[in-house]
Scaffold this motif. Structure first.
Motif, mmCIF file in Angstrom:
data_model
loop_
_atom_site.group_PDB
_atom_site.id
_atom_site.type_symbol
_atom_site.label_atom_id
_atom_site.label_comp_id
_atom_site.label_asym_id
_atom_site.label_seq_id
_atom_site.Cartn_x
_atom_site.Cartn_y
_atom_site.Cartn_z
ATOM 1 N N MET A 1 50.387 7.931 40.948
ATOM 2 C CA MET A 1 51.406 7.697 41.964
ATOM 3 C C MET A 1 52.789 7.791 41.322
ATOM 4 N N VAL A 2 53.701 8.412 42.011
ATOM 5 C CA VAL A 2 55.058 8.637 41.528
ATOM 6 C C VAL A 2 55.930 7.422 41.819
ATOM 7 N N ASN A 3 56.721 6.998 40.821
ATOM 8 C CA ASN A 3 57.739 5.977 41.046
ATOM 9 C C ASN A 3 58.941 6.706 41.631
ATOM 10 N N CYS A 4 59.136 6.611 42.942
ATOM 11 C CA CYS A 4 60.151 7.403 43.639
ATOM 12 C C CYS A 4 61.557 7.155 43.096
ATOM 13 N N ASN A 5 61.903 5.910 42.827
ATOM 14 C CA ASN A 5 63.250 5.606 42.346
ATOM 15 C C ASN A 5 63.553 6.329 41.042
ATOM 16 N N VAL A 6 62.626 6.281 40.102
ATOM 17 C CA VAL A 6 62.835 6.939 38.806
ATOM 18 C C VAL A 6 62.793 8.448 38.978
ATOM 19 N N ARG A 31 56.257 19.479 44.602
ATOM 20 C CA ARG A 31 54.879 19.025 44.837
ATOM 21 C C ARG A 31 54.730 17.540 44.507
ATOM 22 N N MET A 32 55.288 17.132 43.370
ATOM 23 C CA MET A 32 55.158 15.728 42.954
ATOM 24 C C MET A 32 56.054 14.795 43.773
ATOM 25 N N ALA A 33 57.176 15.310 44.257
ATOM 26 C CA ALA A 33 58.130 14.469 44.982
ATOM 27 C C ALA A 33 57.801 14.309 46.464
ATOM 28 N N MET A 34 56.892 15.106 46.983
ATOM 29 C CA MET A 34 56.567 15.055 48.416
ATOM 30 C C MET A 34 56.306 13.646 48.945
ATOM 31 N N PRO A 35 55.573 12.794 48.232
ATOM 32 C CA PRO A 35 55.351 11.443 48.767
ATOM 33 C C PRO A 35 56.644 10.630 48.900
ATOM 34 N N CYS A 36 57.700 11.014 48.203
ATOM 35 C CA CYS A 36 58.974 10.288 48.241
ATOM 36 C C CYS A 36 59.914 10.827 49.317
ATOM 37 N N SER A 37 59.570 11.941 49.898
ATOM 38 C CA SER A 37 60.450 12.610 50.845
ATOM 39 C C SER A 37 60.551 11.829 52.151
ATOM 40 N N GLY A 77 74.116 9.117 50.620
ATOM 41 C CA GLY A 77 72.993 8.471 51.287
ATOM 42 C C GLY A 77 71.699 9.242 51.121
ATOM 43 N N ILE A 78 71.817 10.559 51.006
ATOM 44 C CA ILE A 78 70.622 11.379 50.846
ATOM 45 C C ILE A 78 70.865 12.468 49.800
ATOM 46 N N LEU A 79 69.772 12.975 49.269
ATOM 47 C CA LEU A 79 69.755 14.161 48.414
ATOM 48 C C LEU A 79 68.841 15.155 49.098
ATOM 49 N N VAL A 80 69.223 16.421 49.117
ATOM 50 C CA VAL A 80 68.391 17.432 49.763
ATOM 51 C C VAL A 80 68.181 18.596 48.804
ATOM 52 N N ILE A 81 66.927 18.958 48.599
ATOM 53 C CA ILE A 81 66.595 20.154 47.831
ATOM 54 C C ILE A 81 66.241 21.247 48.832
ATOM 55 N N PHE A 82 66.929 22.376 48.722
ATOM 56 C CA PHE A 82 66.589 23.574 49.481
ATOM 57 C C PHE A 82 65.908 24.530 48.520
ATOM 58 N N LYS A 83 64.672 24.893 48.810
ATOM 59 C CA LYS A 83 63.916 25.812 47.964
ATOM 60 C C LYS A 83 63.873 27.177 48.639
ATOM 61 N N ASN A 84 64.301 28.201 47.902
ATOM 62 C CA ASN A 84 64.293 29.563 48.433
ATOM 63 C C ASN A 84 62.858 30.013 48.667
ATOM 64 N N VAL A 97 64.291 16.045 52.033
ATOM 65 C CA VAL A 97 65.338 15.023 52.053
ATOM 66 C C VAL A 97 64.825 13.780 51.354
ATOM 67 N N PHE A 98 65.638 13.272 50.415
ATOM 68 C CA PHE A 98 65.300 12.065 49.671
ATOM 69 C C PHE A 98 66.442 11.058 49.775
#
Length: 105
Positions: A1-6, A31-37, A77-84, A97-98
């Motif tokens: 399980m991913v520690n989302c904050n870290v 892939r790893m960050a999806m549960p934190c999204s 308030g948020i961070l957004v990754i846009f993947k091409n 969105v995180f």
């Protein structure tokens, strides 16, 4: 399980540019960050989506970091990754969105 904050706080480190310039690293991170999204989506118009997300989350856009394979939009308030996404002649993006841990939501 991913520690989302870290895990998500790594997006704010200078090495995030390396992540955006390496398709393999970016795929693995997403892939790893999806549960934190908080929210995922797809768009054909990244610039309009950047503005729409600011309005939807009542967040002010602070900075944008462009890479070869992705873009990181940093808001208060948020961070957004846009993947091409490669799609013949049409440009499209998946976005994730995180919570921005420096500012919170």
């Amino acid at each position: 399980m991913v520690n989302c904050n870290v895990f998500i706080s790594r997006l704010l480190e200078p090495s995030s540019k390396t992540l955006l310039d390496n398709n393999g690293l970016l795929d693995e991170f997403v892939r790893m960050a999806m549960p934190c999204s908080l929210y995922n989506g797809k768009t054909d118009d990244k610039n309009s989506e950047i503005l729409r997300l600011a309005e939807e989350f009542s967040a002010k856009l602070i900075h944008i970091i462009e890479g070869s394979y992705g873009t990181l939009a940093i808001y208060d308030g948020i961070l957004v990754i846009f993947k091409n996404n490669k799609n013949n002649e049409k440009e499209s993006f998946s976005y994730y969105v995180f919570k921005n841990l420096l500012y919170g939501i």
